[in-house]
Write an enzyme that holds these catalytic residues in place. Sequence first.
Site, short mmCIF file in Angstrom:
data_model
loop_
_atom_site.label_atom_id
_atom_site.label_comp_id
_atom_site.label_asym_id
_atom_site.label_seq_id
_atom_site.Cartn_x
_atom_site.Cartn_y
_atom_site.Cartn_z
N CYS A 64 0.80 -1.10 0.01
CA CYS A 64 0.05 -0.04 -0.08
C CYS A 64 0.69 1.20 -0.08
O CYS A 64 1.44 1.41 1.06
CB CYS A 64 -0.86 0.06 1.37
SG CYS A 64 -1.86 1.45 1.51
N ARG A 92 -5.61 -9.80 7.97
CA ARG A 92 -5.31 -9.40 6.71
C ARG A 92 -6.82 -8.89 6.03
O ARG A 92 -7.79 -9.60 6.18
CB ARG A 92 -4.74 -10.60 5.74
CG ARG A 92 -3.55 -10.89 6.46
CD ARG A 92 -2.48 -10.08 6.50
NE ARG A 92 -1.96 -9.50 5.18
CZ ARG A 92 -1.01 -8.67 5.08
NH1 ARG A 92 -0.18 -8.25 5.93
NH2 ARG A 92 -0.61 -8.34 3.64
N GLU A 126 -5.31 -8.96 -1.16
CA GLU A 126 -4.93 -8.70 0.27
C GLU A 126 -4.13 -7.82 0.51
O GLU A 126 -3.10 -7.49 0.03
CB GLU A 126 -4.46 -10.37 0.90
CG GLU A 126 -3.41 -10.83 0.44
CD GLU A 126 -2.22 -10.34 1.26
OE1 GLU A 126 -2.37 -9.90 2.46
OE2 GLU A 126 -0.92 -10.35 0.70
N ARG A 151 -3.47 -12.92 13.70
CA ARG A 151 -3.09 -12.23 12.48
C ARG A 151 -4.18 -11.61 11.62
O ARG A 151 -5.05 -12.55 11.62
CB ARG A 151 -1.88 -12.87 11.39
CG ARG A 151 -1.34 -12.17 10.41
CD ARG A 151 -0.31 -12.84 9.46
NE ARG A 151 0.49 -12.35 8.74
CZ ARG A 151 1.54 -12.12 8.89
NH1 ARG A 151 2.14 -12.41 10.01
NH2 ARG A 151 2.47 -11.34 8.12
#
Length: 431
Positions: A147, A232, A185, A230
């Site tokens: 990103c 995502r 993702e 985690r």
Amino acid sequence: MSPEYYSIAEVADILSVSKETLRRWDNNGTLIPQRHPINNYRVYHKSQLEHFEQAQVLFNSNWDNEISIKPNRNYRLLELFAGAGGLALGLEKAGFESVFLNEFDKHACNTLRTNRPNWNVVEGDVADIDFTPYKNKIDILSGGFPCQAFSYAGKKLGFEDTRGTLFFEFARAVKETNPKVIVAENVRGLLNHEDGKTLSAIKNVIDELGYELIEPRVLKAVFYQVPQKRERLFLVGIRKDLTGDAKFTWPSPFTRILTLKDALKKGVLYSTDVPDSIGQSYPKRKKEILALVPQGGYWRDLPDDIQREYMQKSYFLGGGKTGMARRLSWDEPSLTLTCAPAQKQTERCHPEETRPLTVREYARIQTFPDDWSFSGSITAQYKQIGNAVPVNLAYAVGRALIDLLNQLDKSFSADLDDLPVTRQESQLMLC
């Protein structure tokens, strides 16, 4: 823990709240744990959790049915930013055939080639690749684009306005290949990056390219047979001319929360204990300090004088900094793995031994198989594993994508030609 009883740590994960929040609920009577009838531990009975939406999803999971989803035909996958193969491996496990994988990092490319000599791995800058030879010849395009910041000044942020970013290259690959489905993702932070403007721009481009975007969702790996906390963000888009009656359904959660013990010991995930492997070590003084931290503890569990020595100026700053001097617990999922297990801000100390997690321990927590080897220096190996999508999370998403493509195939006749591009020819796609 039995299927009827859940530990405090498990309930915190299931409800996505902290243990501190559960303690407050205990004190104010909102949710009070009880004593387990056999071991007298403080636990919650299943009946206490059934009115929580998150728990209902877990208790009513369709996992057992979804695990049997298989492709009706050979679905072809093109992946960008492939890394060490976590996403590609999970999608392969679901039934996809990877026909093209692009990655810039040389060590990650060597990892992919070593483990899957049959995969068409194209090493190099994604900006230098012409994807048009694959136009209308793949079913799905996937990738976790990094990103990068966009420039918003006076722009609506369409396709051309994202030029110069890696998302633009992802979008260009979509435009040049015209896949049936796209899946991307990213980190959870993309949801609120630049007050949501970045995600809004991405949505605009996906729409402009002719894809109907399923509302993006943050998936917590701990719900998908991954012993790790985690998260995502996943984006799934379906080409507008194909949508029809097909419906994408996000994967159901596994029937329980897996722990570090499930990752490193013989059990539901692996048929043996974790094999020995290389790993980093702590300097002498750091090891002495971390040896004082109890299982599941962190810097606040140290004596005050040691806290001050270890934390230095950070001792006086606000915030919990719960990753510092952190020792993992056998009975809880691992914290999110980073690219460096011995980094002071994000310690990932073994639950019993005073050392960072080894490479193979790292890989197991990311649910890589034990025969998946990693190339490069130990630093490069940790980085590849730390950046990966957990394989079992990718597998769960992959089954949902297979189900979607099966639906699309029932509604529309398949019109893909045989793939004409050889590995040698694909290298010529690099300028």
